[in-house]
Design a protein around this motif. Structure first.
Motif, PDB file in Angstrom:
ATOM      1  N   UNK A 482       0.871  -1.180   0.000  1.00  0.00           N
ATOM      2  CA  UNK A 482       0.000   0.000   0.000  1.00  0.00           C
ATOM      3  C   UNK A 482       0.911   1.233   0.000  1.00  0.00           C
ATOM      4  N   UNK A 483       0.937   1.926  -1.122  1.00  0.00           N
ATOM      5  CA  UNK A 483       1.878   3.022  -1.338  1.00  0.00           C
ATOM      6  C   UNK A 483       1.188   4.357  -1.043  1.00  0.00           C
ATOM      7  N   UNK A 484       1.541   4.942   0.111  1.00  0.00           N
ATOM      8  CA  UNK A 484       0.971   6.254   0.449  1.00  0.00           C
ATOM      9  C   UNK A 484       2.056   7.328   0.509  1.00  0.00           C
ATOM     10  N   UNK A 485       3.232   7.006   0.011  1.00  0.00           N
ATOM     11  CA  UNK A 485       4.269   8.023  -0.130  1.00  0.00           C
ATOM     12  C   UNK A 485       5.130   8.251   1.093  1.00  0.00           C
ATOM     13  N   UNK A 486       5.019   7.390   2.098  1.00  0.00           N
ATOM     14  CA  UNK A 486       5.835   7.612   3.290  1.00  0.00           C
ATOM     15  C   UNK A 486       5.430   6.705   4.422  1.00  0.00           C
ATOM     16  N   UNK A 487       5.829   7.087   5.611  1.00  0.00           N
ATOM     17  CA  UNK A 487       5.434   6.347   6.810  1.00  0.00           C
ATOM     18  C   UNK A 487       4.068   6.872   7.248  1.00  0.00           C
ATOM     19  N   UNK A 488       3.014   6.237   6.734  1.00  0.00           N
ATOM     20  CA  UNK A 488       1.670   6.785   6.868  1.00  0.00           C
ATOM     21  C   UNK A 488       1.180   6.923   8.286  1.00  0.00           C
ATOM     22  N   UNK A 489       1.418   5.904   9.119  1.00  0.00           N
ATOM     23  CA  UNK A 489       0.905   5.970  10.481  1.00  0.00           C
ATOM     24  C   UNK A 489       1.676   7.008  11.288  1.00  0.00           C
ATOM     25  N   UNK A 490       2.984   7.139  11.039  1.00  0.00           N
ATOM     26  CA  UNK A 490       3.764   8.160  11.737  1.00  0.00           C
ATOM     27  C   UNK A 490       3.356   9.558  11.280  1.00  0.00           C
ATOM     28  N   UNK A 491       3.000   9.669  10.006  1.00  0.00           N
ATOM     29  CA  UNK A 491       2.490  10.940   9.485  1.00  0.00           C
ATOM     30  C   UNK A 491       1.238  11.355  10.259  1.00  0.00           C
ATOM     31  N   UNK A 492       0.342  10.375  10.504  1.00  0.00           N
ATOM     32  CA  UNK A 492      -0.880  10.670  11.271  1.00  0.00           C
ATOM     33  C   UNK A 492      -0.550  11.043  12.711  1.00  0.00           C
ATOM     34  N   UNK A 493       0.315  10.254  13.339  1.00  0.00           N
ATOM     35  CA  UNK A 493       0.662  10.513  14.736  1.00  0.00           C
ATOM     36  C   UNK A 493       1.259  11.917  14.899  1.00  0.00           C
ATOM     37  N   UNK A 494       2.185  12.270  14.007  1.00  0.00           N
ATOM     38  CA  UNK A 494       2.861  13.561  14.138  1.00  0.00           C
ATOM     39  C   UNK A 494       1.925  14.726  13.831  1.00  0.00           C
ATOM     40  N   UNK A 495       1.070  14.539  12.844  1.00  0.00           N
ATOM     41  CA  UNK A 495       0.107  15.592  12.513  1.00  0.00           C
ATOM     42  C   UNK A 495      -0.843  15.836  13.686  1.00  0.00           C
TER      43      UNK A 495
END
Length: 561
Positions: A482-495
């Motif tokens: 699943x290609x979302x362009x990065x570390x998706x869950x960490x992106x959510x956590x940090x946001x």
């Protein structure tokens, strides 16, 4: 005086002749592979290295099948999955120093998930051990010290005669409940030296049984028999003990709802009237479990994920059955029963009284409806549709292995594994890169059924080299990325925490083209075509890659109230 059992130790004439005339050309490595074969091993994983060449040369003369991966950590993940699927100790052959250390994260996952891995590493020559000469390539001041805090037991060898006993003892340790990884190390010169020792045949390494104390199961049975609102939390210990059938019979006898932890997926039938499924990160579920007047916890330490991030505060009596003594009552006071889940459940089945309250299925339907309504209000249809497509495409008996990615976090709560010991993830230690190499290990264990691996694009980069392994051995693994362009869950956590993410965006390859460069078929799919593309890939022989460009979101947490 002669005892009967003394007579059994006398070798036959043929055995004596074979022992006195071992075949020529054997070395210490042969003692390793002969011991493994005698213990019942059929497959070994690993990577060769300078100090370990004696073991790998001996493989040439043995019946063991070797599956070589490209990175030691991935070899460890493959052995972990092989151990989970077969219930056998999976041998992992490693070299000294950097090769050994690279396996540490995989061994941590095996320890956290109680997967039986038998790691056998080389060491520098004996002349350099214990304060002798220094300056050897790969040398560590104390190699085994690097592993003591991770593995279940450490076994050191200093001479060839010690090899069979050390490996047999490690095998027994790995397979005694709770299962786990173990560490054996053997110096280079011991592995390389010619040996005149007899061929190793069948060493005894029967695991010890962890039997529950009778007085404790009697008290537990009495509490459960008199409970008004019993409930059960089933963890990974139920799966590892192959006790899901006993759990189901006990739940039905007690009319008790059952929720499975993320490590215990498949321990209880998903669609059963008493099944609370796995929605542990939900306050509605936490409320129901807190309301139980007697809560039976089987094969779980009630850690962070299983306790809704330690917000779970039981109000009734807790009974905890746990093979890992360190986890017993570590998070909640309980009637602690140190035992293998299968043996303890059998004891309860034989002693509890049947309850005929009949209200449990209604409470189960109510809480699942509340959870469904909560999820439905968050506009998460894409995520649910993707997970449903994966479930429909995956044959019922096929195992799946999930990396630490958003779709896996969804699967922990919402995926029906359709059977015990079929869904596995890295939620024990939580390291990236588990999904694909673990799936390769499962396929090596049983190549008759397709295996699914699920990764994000970030986690995929940890194990991309293993496409070569999949191709080399023709392993039937379909890898969904699943290609979302990065570390998706960490992106959510940090946001959520800081308003914007940092260090989460990744440049990544064209995964389809990259797969094809390894000779592995690849396809780019969409949420609409995922089910068909995934089903086609799973039905084809050998490995394949399916890439889904999609940005998925997690459901909102409810442990905060």
């Amino acid at each position: 005086m002669t005892h009967d059992h003394d007579l059994e130790l006398r070798p036959t004439e043929a055995q004596t002749e074979a022992a006195l005339n071992p075949p020529p050309g054997r070395n210490g490595g042969d003692l390793v592979v002969e011991t493994l074969a005698g213990l019942g091993a059929t497959t070994v994983f690993g990577l060769p290295g300078q100090h370990a060449l004696g073991m790998f040369d001996a493989l040439r003369r043995s019946s063991l099948r070797y599956v070589g991966l490209r990175v030691e950590n991935n070899a460890g993940f493959a052995a972990d999955a092989y151990g989970r699927i077969t219930g056998e100790a999976a041998p992992l052959l490693l070299s000294t120093g950097p090769g050994a250390l690279t396996s540490l994260a995989a061994l941590q996952e095996a320890a956290s998930a109680s997967a039986p891995v038998l790691a056998i590493s080389s060491q520098i020559p004996t002349a350099g051990l214990g304060g002798g000469r220094h300056g050897y390539l790969h040398e560590l001041p104390d190699q085994s010290a690097s592993f003591r805090g991770v593995v279940k037991s450490v076994h050191t060898v200093r001479s060839q005669s010690q090899i069979p006993s050390a490996i047999a003892e490690a095998w027994r340790s790995a397979l005694t409940a709770p299962h786990g990884p173990v560490w054996v190390e053997i110096p280079q010169d011991v592995l390389l030296a010619q040996t005149s020792l007899p061929v190793v045949t069948a060493p005894d390494a029967t695991p010890e049984e962890l039997v529950p104390r009778v007085e404790l199961t009697a008290v537990a049975a009495d509490l459960l028999s008199r409970a008004l609102r019993p409930a059960i939390i089933a963890g990974g210990g139920v799966v590892r003990a192959d006790a899901s059938g006993k759990l189901r019979r006990l739940a039905e006898k007690l009319d008790a709802p059952v929720v499975t932890t993320f490590g215990g997926k498949g321990a209880f039938p998903w669609e059963h009237p008493l099944s609370l499924q796995s929605w542990l990160e939900d306050r509605h579920m936490t409320d129901l479990l807190e309301d139980a007047d007697v809560l039976l916890v089987v094969g779980s330490g009630l850690g962070e994920l299983s306790s809704n991030y330690h917000t779970f505060k039981p109000r009734g009596r807790v009974i905890q059955i746990e093979a890992d003594l360190g986890k017993l009552e570590s998070n909640h006071p309980a009637l602690g029963i140190h035992a293998d889940a299968r043996l303890a459940l059998q004891a309860l089945l034989e002693t509890v009284s049947e309850r005929t309250d009949g209200t449990a299925p209604e409470r189960v339907r109510d809480v699942l409806a509340r959870i469904g309504d909560r999820i439905a209000g968050q506009e998460l249809s894409l995520e649910q549709d993707v997970l449903a497509s994966v479930r429909r495409a995956l044959p019922a008996g096929s195992p799946s292995f999930w990396d630490m990615t958003i779709l896996a976090y969804w699967a922990w709560s919402a995926f029906d594994p359709r059977g015990a010991n079929t869904m596995h993830s890295a939620q024990g230690a939580g390291g990236l890169g588990y999904g694909f190499p673990a799936a390769l290990g499962a396929a090596a264990a049983d190549p008759t059924r397709p295996v699914l691996a699920v990764s994000g694009d970030g986690g995929a980069l940890y194990s991309i080299a293993e496409l070569a392994t999949a191709k080399q051995y023709g392993l039937p693994v379909t890898w969904l990325i699943v290609d979302d362009g990065g570390y998706g869950i960490l992106r959510e956590y940090m946001t959520d925490a800081f308003g914007e993410p940092t260090a989460t965006e990744l440049t990544r390859p064209d995964y389809v083209a990259l797969a094809e460069s390894f000779g592995v078929p690849g396809v780019r799919t969409s949420p609409e075509t995922l089910e068909a593309d995934l089903a086609k890939a799973l039905a084809a022989p050998g490995p394949s890659v399916v890439v889904l460009p999609a940005v998925l979101r997690m459901f909102a947490p409810t442990h905060l109230g």
